[in-house]
Design a protein around this motif. Sequence first.
Motif, PDB file in Angstrom:
ATOM      1  N   ALA A  81       0.845  -1.198   0.000  1.00 52.96           N
ATOM      2  CA  ALA A  81       0.000   0.000   0.000  1.00 52.96           C
ATOM      3  C   ALA A  81       0.875   1.241   0.000  1.00 52.96           C
ATOM      4  O   ALA A  81       0.417   2.338  -0.326  1.00 52.96           O
ATOM      5  CB  ALA A  81      -0.920   0.004   1.209  1.00 52.96           C
ATOM      6  N   VAL A  82       2.146   1.073   0.385  1.00 57.42           N
ATOM      7  CA  VAL A  82       3.154   2.139   0.361  1.00 57.42           C
ATOM      8  C   VAL A  82       4.354   1.600  -0.406  1.00 57.42           C
ATOM      9  O   VAL A  82       4.855   0.519  -0.089  1.00 57.42           O
ATOM     10  CB  VAL A  82       3.568   2.561   1.774  1.00 57.42           C
ATOM     11  N   ALA A  83       4.790   2.337  -1.409  1.00 58.38           N
ATOM     12  CA  ALA A  83       5.872   1.874  -2.270  1.00 58.38           C
ATOM     13  C   ALA A  83       6.862   3.002  -2.509  1.00 58.38           C
ATOM     14  O   ALA A  83       6.587   4.178  -2.217  1.00 58.38           O
ATOM     15  CB  ALA A  83       5.309   1.367  -3.601  1.00 58.38           C
ATOM     16  N   ALA A  84       8.021   2.630  -3.059  1.00 53.57           N
ATOM     17  CA  ALA A  84       9.036   3.634  -3.368  1.00 53.57           C
ATOM     18  C   ALA A  84       8.540   4.565  -4.457  1.00 53.57           C
ATOM     19  O   ALA A  84       7.901   4.138  -5.423  1.00 53.57           O
ATOM     20  CB  ALA A  84      10.331   2.946  -3.800  1.00 53.57           C
ATOM     21  N   LEU A  85       8.813   5.854  -4.287  1.00 53.83           N
ATOM     22  CA  LEU A  85       8.479   6.818  -5.321  1.00 53.83           C
ATOM     23  C   LEU A  85       9.354   6.603  -6.549  1.00 53.83           C
ATOM     24  O   LEU A  85      10.541   6.293  -6.428  1.00 53.83           O
ATOM     25  CB  LEU A  85       8.685   8.237  -4.795  1.00 53.83           C
ATOM     26  N   ALA A  86       8.782   6.782  -7.720  1.00 52.97           N
ATOM     27  CA  ALA A  86       9.564   6.654  -8.954  1.00 52.97           C
ATOM     28  C   ALA A  86      10.662   7.707  -8.991  1.00 52.97           C
ATOM     29  O   ALA A  86      11.757   7.475  -9.508  1.00 52.97           O
ATOM     30  CB  ALA A  86       8.647   6.778 -10.164  1.00 52.97           C
ATOM     31  N   CYS A  87      10.365   8.865  -8.424  1.00 52.48           N
ATOM     32  CA  CYS A  87      11.342   9.956  -8.322  1.00 52.48           C
ATOM     33  C   CYS A  87      11.423  10.360  -6.854  1.00 52.48           C
ATOM     34  O   CYS A  87      10.448  10.868  -6.295  1.00 52.48           O
ATOM     35  CB  CYS A  87      10.900  11.135  -9.180  1.00 52.48           C
ATOM     36  N   SER A  88      12.554  10.107  -6.222  1.00 51.55           N
ATOM     37  CA  SER A  88      12.693  10.436  -4.802  1.00 51.55           C
ATOM     38  C   SER A  88      12.439  11.920  -4.565  1.00 51.55           C
ATOM     39  O   SER A  88      12.876  12.776  -5.335  1.00 51.55           O
ATOM     40  CB  SER A  88      14.097  10.074  -4.313  1.00 51.55           C
TER      41      SER A  88
END
Length: 218
Positions: free
Chosen positions: A112-119
């Motif tokens: 439900a929470v994932a790494a952003l494609a662009c930090s």
Amino acid sequence: MIALLGDDRGHRSHQELNALRPQLAELGVETEWVPTDSGFEISTYQGVWLVPGSPYADDAAVLAALTVVRERGIPFLGVCGGMQYAVLEWTRNVLGSTATHAESDGAGEDNAVAALACSLYGEERLVTPVPGTRFAGWQPEPFVGTHFCNYAPTAEAVATLEKIGVVVGATADDAGAEVLEFPDHPFYVTSMFQPHIGALAGAPVHPLVRAFVEAVAS
């Protein structure tokens, strides 16, 4: 008394939050840091601010506290990690769905929470309030928001929460949902941007924080 629920690790975000505390006192509310591994009782506080800095020293205690906050109507502000963990708690306990956090549980289909494609760590973005939302009532004009986030709720998780009444209060490039307003609660609002950034430089209290303080005071 507002609980600053989180672990003060001396990050810039935490330094800014400490700089904000005297301004909050001038608005009539006291604050205290509540370490997540301190065996706290969250129901003794009139308001809860789940501060940035995840994963927390005790994630289970944080999620348990969020259940109490949701069920008892305690005014709540969740920022960055606070937004992420709010989404986890609602998805698990309101929707009854499996929800994991990529940072602590690893990447998977049930994130439900994932790494952003662009930090967005240390990044600024133009935050645009959505007309007609509570957030737009407090902050009607777009503004530059500072972020220290590498992770965020997924678009799928947000869309699922919208079906039960969660409202996207603001958006920004690369961040998606910048603000989430949760239903059936006096004040349960979360943000990706960090509204306390600028306190060290003497910036005025952000309207989102003012609205939270007013909810606590009332």
